[in-house]
Write an enzyme that holds these catalytic residues in place. Structure first.
Site, PDB file in Angstrom:
ATOM      1  N   CYS A   1       0.962  -1.219  -0.100  1.00 56.94           N
ATOM      2  CA  CYS A   1      -0.114   0.037   0.080  1.00 56.94           C
ATOM      3  C   CYS A   1       0.802   1.237   0.037  1.00 56.94           C
ATOM      4  O   CYS A   1       1.489   1.389   1.024  1.00 56.94           O
ATOM      5  CB  CYS A   1      -1.043  -0.019   1.315  1.00 56.94           C
ATOM      6  SG  CYS A   1      -1.819   1.649   1.548  1.00 56.94           S
TER       7      CYS A   1
ATOM      8  N   CYS B   1      -0.073   3.872   2.705  1.00 55.62           N
ATOM      9  CA  CYS B   1       0.439   3.551   3.997  1.00 55.62           C
ATOM     10  C   CYS B   1       1.912   3.917   4.364  1.00 55.62           C
ATOM     11  O   CYS B   1       2.305   4.180   5.247  1.00 55.62           O
ATOM     12  CB  CYS B   1       0.324   2.000   4.098  1.00 55.62           C
ATOM     13  SG  CYS B   1      -1.298   1.380   4.157  1.00 55.62           S
TER      14      CYS B   1
END
Length: 328
Positions: free
Chosen positions: A81, A84
């Site tokens: 991600c 993230c």
């Protein structure tokens, strides 16, 4: 200023008197037990313990039990991600900056699918909090650091005022000495940040019409912008309840249970007042009892209110399931 794309709706449920009393009792019991085990005052924790990796096996101990002493912020993330990789270091830096006022628990969704499902996580990064054993959604996606700080301040205030959670004492010399603080990185600005900021400023100034238009301007250019969708739903809700007489609206709803318009108005007030499940339940009942245009009106308003709360809230998932059962 209220942070954008930050949902503190779950805090309202945490304010229930019974829940508060139980949570305070848990917190006091946990602190007393820790003091007995330590033979006196509770010793400070190390800075490194403010950021922890949590899995399914350790969730009850590391998150639920710990939340009776200090708010626990949960960062759902994954290695693949990209957002993230921006948000996680920012949250870690804030955990050290706040110096024990909250603990950050990092959960890898690939390795902990059950926890992801239990929290109703539909996209990452997603950030939740657990306070005195009760979970609430905070926000989804990356966000500027100052807006995250405002949400954390709200969370900490709730923990202190309603549950007596005063946080942890941090000892820089505990377990290996003082840790180097991680830098707090700014999240790069997006293409619609100026328009979104204009919408927030309009809300702060009480200009609901201006906020609605600003959010619509974003959606005209980017129909899938989740932040603008949430903001528009919230601004339109506030517009609808502005000027209503709450006592009269509730009297009308009680006196005329078959009046869908009265139930819709009362549901709006329920949500603004923080009674999320009452609002959803009222409209689901209206859908169940009606047909034709009335049924469709109740259904559409329910979907609008679900948008206000946000899809990452487990109460929204439950309401969608109940609605599907009524409709099909």
């Amino acid at each position: 200023m209220q942070p954008r794309n930050m949902s503190m709706s779950g805090v309202v449920d945490l304010a229930a008197v019974k829940a508060a009393q139980e949570a305070k009792a848990k917190a006091e019991q946990a602190r007393a037990e820790a003091a007995r085990q330590g033979g006196g005052a509770v010793s400070g924790v190390s800075p490194s313990s403010l950021v922890i990796d949590v899995d399914e096996a350790g969730f009850e101990r590391e998150v639920l039990q710990r939340s009776t002493e200090v708010p626990v912020v949960i960062d759902f993330w994954a290695e693949w991600c990209e957002p993230c990789k921006q948000l996680s270091p920012l949250l870690e830096g804030l955990a050290r900056e706040y110096n024990g006022r909250f603990v950050l628990a990092k959960i890898d969704v690939d390795a902990n699918q059950m926890l992801m499902q239990q929290f109703g996580v539909q996209g990452i990064p997603a950030v939740f909090a657990v306070v005195a054993g009760q979970a609430l959604p905070l926000f989804q996606g990356a966000a500027p650091v100052e807006q995250i700080r405002q949400t954390l301040d709200q969370l900490i205030q709730v923990g202190e005022e309603r549950f007596g959670l005063t946080g942890l004492t941090v000892d820089p010399d505990a377990q290996g000495g003082e840790q180097q603080e991680a830098p707090v990185a700014e999240v790069p600005a997006g293409p619609h940040d100026a328009l979104l900021e204009a919408a927030v400023q309009a809300l702060d100034a009480g200009d609901l019409g201006g906020a609605v238009q600003a959010y619509r301007n974003v959606l005209n250019d980017d129909p899938g912008n989740t932040e603008a969708k949430l903001g528009l739903a919230q601004a339109e809700l506030l517009q609808r309840v502005e000027g209503l007489d709450p006592q009269q609206v509730r009297k009308d709803a009680a006196d005329r249970p078959a009046d869908v318009a009265a139930q819709i108005a009362a549901a709006d007030l329920d949500l603004v007042g923080g009674h999320v499940e009452d609002a959803f339940g009222r409209l689901i009942d209206a859908v169940r009892r009606t047909a034709g245009d009335d049924r469709d009106a109740a259904r559409v308003r329910l979907l609008e209110l679900l948008e206000v709360v946000g899809s990452d809230d487990p109460r929204v998932t439950a309401a969608r399931t109940q609605l599907a059962r009524v409709l099909f």
